[in-house]
Design an enzyme around this catalytic site. Sequence first.
Site, short mmCIF file in Angstrom:
data_model
loop_
_atom_site.label_atom_id
_atom_site.label_comp_id
_atom_site.label_asym_id
_atom_site.label_seq_id
_atom_site.Cartn_x
_atom_site.Cartn_y
_atom_site.Cartn_z
N GLU A 1 -18.34 -12.65 30.11
CA GLU A 1 -19.15 -13.32 29.10
C GLU A 1 -19.09 -14.83 29.28
OE1 GLU A 1 -19.59 -11.07 25.29
OE2 GLU A 1 -18.71 -12.87 24.44
N GLU B 1 -21.29 -15.66 32.06
CA GLU B 1 -22.67 -15.55 31.62
C GLU B 1 -23.08 -16.79 30.81
OE1 GLU B 1 -23.59 -12.13 29.19
OE2 GLU B 1 -25.67 -12.78 28.90
N CYS C 1 -19.51 -7.93 21.50
CA CYS C 1 -18.35 -7.03 21.47
C CYS C 1 -18.39 -6.07 20.30
CB CYS C 1 -17.05 -7.82 21.34
SG CYS C 1 -16.95 -9.16 22.49
N SER D 1 -25.51 -11.52 24.51
CA SER D 1 -24.90 -11.41 25.84
C SER D 1 -25.15 -10.00 26.35
CB SER D 1 -23.40 -11.67 25.72
OG SER D 1 -22.75 -11.14 26.85
N LYS E 1 -17.87 2.08 16.98
CA LYS E 1 -17.55 2.37 18.38
C LYS E 1 -17.85 3.83 18.72
CE LYS E 1 -15.71 -1.59 19.78
NZ LYS E 1 -16.39 -2.37 20.82
N GLU F 1 -21.36 3.72 19.55
CA GLU F 1 -21.55 3.00 20.81
C GLU F 1 -21.24 3.90 22.01
OE1 GLU F 1 -18.64 0.01 21.79
OE2 GLU F 1 -20.18 -1.35 22.53
N GLU G 1 -27.25 4.71 27.12
CA GLU G 1 -27.11 3.76 28.25
C GLU G 1 -25.66 3.57 28.67
OE1 GLU G 1 -28.41 3.11 25.25
OE2 GLU G 1 -27.90 1.12 24.51
N CYS H 1 -12.29 -7.28 13.68
CA CYS H 1 -11.86 -5.89 13.88
C CYS H 1 -10.67 -5.51 13.01
CB CYS H 1 -11.49 -5.67 15.34
SG CYS H 1 -12.81 -6.14 16.46
#
Lengths: 386, 594
Positions: free
Chosen positions: B281, B284, B308, B328, B367, B370, B375, B524
């Site tokens: 990141e 990037e 994230c 990102s 999560k 996710e 993908e 988190c």
Amino acid sequence: MATELKRTELIFREDIDHSALIRKIMKMGKDSFITELIESGLKGRGGAGFPTGLKWKIVKEDPNPVKYIICNADEGEPGTFKDKEILEKASEKVIWGMALAAYITGAKEGYIYIRAEYKYLSTKLKIAIDRMESHIRTLGINFKLGLIFGAGAYICGEETALIQSMEGRRGEPTNKPPYPVNKGYLDRPTVVNNVETFVNAMIIADIGAEEYRKLGTKASQGSKLFSISGDCSKEGVFELEMGMTVQQFVDEFGDGDTKAVQVGGASGFCVPRKEFKNTIIGFEGVPTGGSMKVFNSSRSMYNILENYLIFFEEESCGQCTPCRVGTQQLLHGIRAVKRKEKPKIYLDELLRLAYTMKYASKCGLGRSVGNAFRSIIENFREEIVY
Amino acid sequence: MNNIVNIVINDTPLQVAEGTSILHAAKMMNVHIPTLCHHEDLCVAGNCRICVVEVENDPNLVAACATPVRENMHILTNTSKIRTARKHILELLLTEHNINCIKCSHSNSCELQHLALEYRSDEEIFIDLRKPSRTDVSSYAIQKDDSKCIRCTRCVRTCAQLQGVNALTMANKGNLAKMSTFKEKPMAEVVCTNCGQCINRCPTGALTERTYIEDVWNAIYNPKKHVIVQTAPAVRVALGERFGLKSGHRVTGKMVAALRAMGFDSVLDTDWSADLTIMEEGTELLSRLKKVLVDGNTSTVLPMFTSCSPGWIKFVEHIFPEMIPNLSTCKSPQQMFGVLAKTYYAKKKEIDPANIVSVSIMPCTAKKYEANRSEMRDSGFQDVDYVLTTRELASMIQQSGINVLTLKNETYDSVMGESSGAGVIFGATGGVMEAAIRTAYELVTGREVPFDELRITPVRGFDGIKEASLLLENTTEEYRFLEGVELKVAVAHGLANARNLVQAIKDGLVSYHFVEVMACPGGCLGGGGQPIPTNIDIRAKRMDAIYKEDEKMSYRKSHENQEVLTLYEEFLGKPNGELSHKLLHTYYTERNRY
């Protein structure tokens, strides 16, 4: 005791020059008129009976530059149809009454929150509003009035729920304090009054507090519109002086076989025959927003109570426990007793629950469900059980 | 400045600030008033009514949570009238509530159950009103069981007030009133970000995570499978709460030991891939800055948003799809770990990736969603097979019969088990930003960040939106284009704050180069999979623990993580290189707004 009923002819009087009346009040001064309103003893005509003068005074004295006047025309109490009559026959007076409130409190904007079923009145109201707005502008007062239609929930007649609904939220009562007079529509100081209250304010502006106080009793001044229905000799909307006994009322409107009168609609009290003589209709006895339902001896009080409870079970907003679940328990409870699934002493448990609902509910709806329940159970217990 | 008023609670006089609620005032003098709809993180509802108290001269009872004290108020909290009302209210709630407590995963945190025990509600006074209902299991992350809902609206307020998502709402009225979604659509089809904050605040078990405990045990018991587990940074500072330890008590070593004892073949650390995330990141960000500042590339946008937090990602896809280019392209640490487990790790350990079962322990419910995104299969398999919350891990430890508190501390396995302090602080709001700055600043200037002990305090703490700026001077040759640039960053946590921040960016009121967003309050550590209850004190203690964990690490910067450097050397090449792009980066999809 006089048995004759005192009728009054104030609300629908047509010979009033509203604009002249406002000019008169402007000359008199805002504070003097508030004093007049307080002295008149006028209490909110929606049923709760908050002193109107005091309400206006609180909003007037609030330094907030933006204030609102709201007319509660969400007439939803079962058996009430007097606001409809006013809006049909004397809408001008309501609108000018709101303008008067605006002038006194300094509000620049107002709304009539009107139940959706009265939509057919909107053209008529809009014309009257336009006329009032242009008239009042010539007096140097800016007041814009709009119409907002309800969506059919009984609870939206409760002022904080009404405001929530106006703001586009779910129509649910909010916690008090804050009260609408301090933090109402869009969090601004707001006068919320019933249709009839605004008319009465105009009447007081016209005849003065002294004249007005001559009508009615010490606790319940003035006259009031009653929506009379049920087993009666004549039905419809009648303007009567406050403070009569139920007996007087029944003598005039009953069909000769009256068993009970439900005063104040589903959230009001059921007065049995034996109490007719010593029950005054008014704030010292049984208050009412206008609904008077007359029942004769052919009626089953069980069916009447069940009907009310079905209404409440559905019309509770559902947010607070005592009201949401309490109404269901009362309904299922009397059914269970009727079917002998519960012993008749279960009614005492339900009466205790009705008290809890009265004490612990969030708003006036939940607090008043117990009124009809208790007055019917206590007076007609055998009809519920057998 | 508030005026002080004199009140009396149960004959004891007390002075408190005007406007304090009766509930709060009573708490100050250790008088307990029961509550259900009240939650410290949320606005007042006053709808369960269990907290009613008596006020002198008021014929009705008042809700202690919703009633402010006033001068000379005399309050009673334990009278016959109050007790009757509370007992009635409790009984009423129980007549609606599915009381199959033994089968309820939230039995241990159920506030209704605690109250029922407190009031010894052992007899049913009223009529059973329970309606049959089917649990909504459409979502990979969150289950909704209406039969357990007590209509306290905590979830609705959480979703609206803390998260600004409004996936949950009250529908209908009266006896039909229920917590619902837009047109009662299944949870999987609405704007829900799966953040799970509603679960953390549900007083009963109406909202729970979808559990994968059985699947994980089955994988562990299967001798053909190589089961690896990764643990997120925030788990280690909260897991102990489920075993009676105080909030903020770190149990990293004991957790690792327990996982190993339970039979996981390799116990690894998401902190490792957090460090990797910083490499990707950070690179990037620098390349975006170059594209915008030097090349004048108009298709590249700033600020760059972190990616994230899967709750935040889904939020952008639903609410601000026009901002997707700002996100990102880096996968989250969980997913970077997942894809590398079935490629790099498999190769290195010479295991057929088809036989690897990849489990992750997360403080998060989003999560779970996710991991199931279509993908997230760049390894050729589902990269992460099962995601368990901190709560589920606690249950598994209990089931395993291991007394976790008596275990000796153990360390993570290798490879993919090493981490730096920068990876650890991913668990707190501002942590990703701090970690990124520690690395990027050093990359650009060749020097350590100019903060004492590497503590970048402006991005720490619980402010909803934090801002910081950093002047880049004496840059290295490669990053000369950043010379004199004032790097402006912002950090938001809780999606309501994120919403305000993104709106302000869209409206051009503020501008930044880099923005970190964590969907959950506190980051988190306050995630939807963490132990219940949650409140600001608990979150603050967990945050302290995260920063303590950071300071005890031998490496504090992501680019010092040796195992990450080895990964680039042996496998990936360089950050944002070709293989990195294939495995570690992803794309996003616009979604509906209801």
